[in-house]
Structures are given as structure tokens and as C-alpha cells.
Design a protein around this motif. Structure first.
Motif, PDB file in Angstrom:
ATOM      1  N   TYR A 144      14.551   0.574 -13.070  1.00 56.43           N
ATOM      2  CA  TYR A 144      15.543   1.534 -12.581  1.00 56.43           C
ATOM      3  C   TYR A 144      16.909   1.245 -13.190  1.00 56.43           C
ATOM      4  O   TYR A 144      17.667   2.158 -13.500  1.00 56.43           O
ATOM      5  N   GLU A 145      17.216  -0.008 -13.380  1.00 53.83           N
ATOM      6  CA  GLU A 145      18.512  -0.412 -13.928  1.00 53.83           C
ATOM      7  C   GLU A 145      18.747   0.195 -15.313  1.00 53.83           C
ATOM      8  O   GLU A 145      19.848   0.664 -15.618  1.00 53.83           O
ATOM      9  N   ALA A 146      17.707   0.241 -16.132  1.00 49.30           N
ATOM     10  CA  ALA A 146      17.848   0.785 -17.482  1.00 49.30           C
ATOM     11  C   ALA A 146      18.073   2.293 -17.437  1.00 49.30           C
ATOM     12  O   ALA A 146      18.931   2.831 -18.159  1.00 49.30           O
ATOM     13  N   VAL A 147      17.332   2.993 -16.578  1.00 52.33           N
ATOM     14  CA  VAL A 147      17.475   4.449 -16.479  1.00 52.33           C
ATOM     15  C   VAL A 147      18.842   4.798 -15.888  1.00 52.33           C
ATOM     16  O   VAL A 147      19.532   5.698 -16.374  1.00 52.33           O
ATOM     17  N   ALA A 148      19.246   4.088 -14.857  1.00 47.27           N
ATOM     18  CA  ALA A 148      20.552   4.333 -14.249  1.00 47.27           C
ATOM     19  C   ALA A 148      21.676   4.027 -15.235  1.00 47.27           C
ATOM     20  O   ALA A 148      22.710   4.698 -15.236  1.00 47.27           O
ATOM     21  N   GLY A 149      21.475   3.033 -16.086  1.00 50.28           N
ATOM     22  CA  GLY A 149      22.478   2.710 -17.107  1.00 50.28           C
ATOM     23  C   GLY A 149      22.642   3.828 -18.115  1.00 50.28           C
ATOM     24  O   GLY A 149      23.756   4.139 -18.544  1.00 50.28           O
ATOM     25  N   VAL A 150      21.526   4.465 -18.503  1.00 52.93           N
ATOM     26  CA  VAL A 150      21.596   5.593 -19.441  1.00 52.93           C
ATOM     27  C   VAL A 150      22.346   6.748 -18.787  1.00 52.93           C
ATOM     28  O   VAL A 150      23.219   7.375 -19.403  1.00 52.93           O
ATOM     29  N   LEU A 151      22.022   7.044 -17.529  1.00 51.02           N
ATOM     30  CA  LEU A 151      22.701   8.131 -16.817  1.00 51.02           C
ATOM     31  C   LEU A 151      24.195   7.841 -16.674  1.00 51.02           C
ATOM     32  O   LEU A 151      25.034   8.722 -16.864  1.00 51.02           O
ATOM     33  N   ALA A 152      24.533   6.601 -16.329  1.00 51.49           N
ATOM     34  CA  ALA A 152      25.937   6.230 -16.161  1.00 51.49           C
ATOM     35  C   ALA A 152      26.690   6.322 -17.487  1.00 51.49           C
ATOM     36  O   ALA A 152      27.842   6.780 -17.528  1.00 51.49           O
ATOM     37  N   SER A 153      26.059   5.906 -18.576  1.00 47.86           N
ATOM     38  CA  SER A 153      26.713   5.978 -19.892  1.00 47.86           C
ATOM     39  C   SER A 153      26.970   7.434 -20.280  1.00 47.86           C
ATOM     40  O   SER A 153      28.042   7.765 -20.792  1.00 47.86           O
ATOM     41  N   ALA A 154      25.991   8.297 -20.034  1.00 51.00           N
ATOM     42  CA  ALA A 154      26.160   9.719 -20.374  1.00 51.00           C
ATOM     43  C   ALA A 154      27.284  10.335 -19.553  1.00 51.00           C
ATOM     44  O   ALA A 154      28.106  11.095 -20.075  1.00 51.00           O
ATOM     45  N   GLN A 155      27.348   9.994 -18.286  1.00 50.45           N
ATOM     46  CA  GLN A 155      28.409  10.530 -17.439  1.00 50.45           C
ATOM     47  C   GLN A 155      29.775   9.972 -17.855  1.00 50.45           C
ATOM     48  O   GLN A 155      30.763  10.687 -17.896  1.00 50.45           O
ATOM     49  N   ARG A 156      29.826   8.701 -18.166  1.00 44.73           N
ATOM     50  CA  ARG A 156      31.083   8.060 -18.557  1.00 44.73           C
ATOM     51  C   ARG A 156      31.617   8.654 -19.859  1.00 44.73           C
ATOM     52  O   ARG A 156      32.821   8.790 -20.031  1.00 44.73           O
ATOM     53  N   GLN A 157      30.723   9.044 -20.764  1.00 45.37           N
ATOM     54  CA  GLN A 157      31.162   9.628 -22.036  1.00 45.37           C
ATOM     55  C   GLN A 157      31.539  11.103 -21.896  1.00 45.37           C
ATOM     56  O   GLN A 157      32.047  11.693 -22.840  1.00 45.37           O
ATOM     57  N   GLY A 158      31.283  11.705 -20.734  1.00 43.85           N
ATOM     58  CA  GLY A 158      31.705  13.079 -20.493  1.00 43.85           C
ATOM     59  C   GLY A 158      30.664  14.137 -20.797  1.00 43.85           C
ATOM     60  O   GLY A 158      30.987  15.314 -20.881  1.00 43.85           O
TER      61      GLY A 158
END
Length: 140
Positions: free
Chosen positions: A111-125
């Protein structure tokens, strides 16, 4: 001895209220109300926005997959680390129109890896993000 003041020829005094004049007045008022009410329209006029032209061009789709070992793949190519993902996400954000991100996680992915991808996409806008392939997680 009691005294009877009523003569035998007089009718008996009525003790009830006469409602006939009240009903007549109410009917006249009802008719006046019906006549003075304007005719109602049976439609509601709304200012609706004009329809946009349908898209003829398919959007650019970026497939991001997280495998069972929590390795992130960008369109089938494995990425070395989170920094490489952030660089690719920045490049995707700069594209016009913004591409759609389809994120797919395998069943054994952390879950940590998937949540990290989602967080990175959101952080980049990036705003066009979708999670695909979730049938494997559905309850039977």
C-alpha cells in the motif's frame, strides 16, 4: 306557578347559528380569488449552457503500474526510484492537454508504494488520475 310567555301559535325559537350567509360570502371570495390569479405557465424557462463540442482526439494515457515487489513502472518501463517518477510526472504536467494517469496495482503490491505514487501525482499538480484494475480487490 310558572308563567308561560310563549303563545301556542308562535314557532319555537332557533338556538343554532345560521351558516348560510357565511358560506355565501366564502364562495364569493373564492370565486374572486380564482378570477384574479394569473394563468400559470406549465414550463420553467432555464438558461442552460451550450453544449461543448465533443472531443474527437483521444486523451494521452500514461499507465503507471506497481508490481508485487512494489516497483513502479511507467508505461511498462521500470523506474529506479521516486525521484525518477517525480521527473516524469513534472514532464506530464507540462503537456497540454494534461495526460490521464491510469494507476494499476497488483494484488501483492504494498500500500505504501501505491499511496506514494498517488501522493507524488497530487503533489506535482496532476488532476486526471484514475485507478484501474480493481476487480481483483472486490468482495465476492
Amino acid at each position: 306557578m310558572a308563567m308561560n310567555l310563549q303563545t301556542p301559535d308562535e314557532p319555537e325559537v332557533m338556538m343554532d347559528i345560521n351558516t348560510t350567509p357565511l358560506i355565501d360570502v366564502m364562495l364569493v371570495l373564492l370565486i374572486m380569488l380564482i378570477i384574479t390569479i394569473p394563468v400559470q405557465q406549465h414550463s420553467v424557462n432555464l438558461d442552460m449552457p451550450q453544449s461543448a463540442t465533443p472531443q474527437t482526439k483521444k486523451p494521452n494515457v500514461v499507465r503507471i503500474e506497481v508490481d508485487a515487489r512494489s516497483v513502479v513502472n511507467w508505461n511498462g518501463k521500470p523506474l529506479a526510484d521516486r525521484a525518477a517518477l517525480d521527473i516524469l510526472l513534472l514532464e506530464a504536467k507540462a503537456q497540454e492537454p494534461q495526460p490521464e494517469l491510469h494507476i494499476k496495482a497488483q494484488g501483492k503490491a504494498k500500500y505504501e508504494a501505491v499511496a506514494g505514487v498517488l501522493a507524488s501525482a497530487q503533489r506535482q499538480g496532476l488532476t486526471k488520475i484514475g485507478i484501474v484494475g480493481t476487480k481483483q480487490f472486490a468482495a465476492p
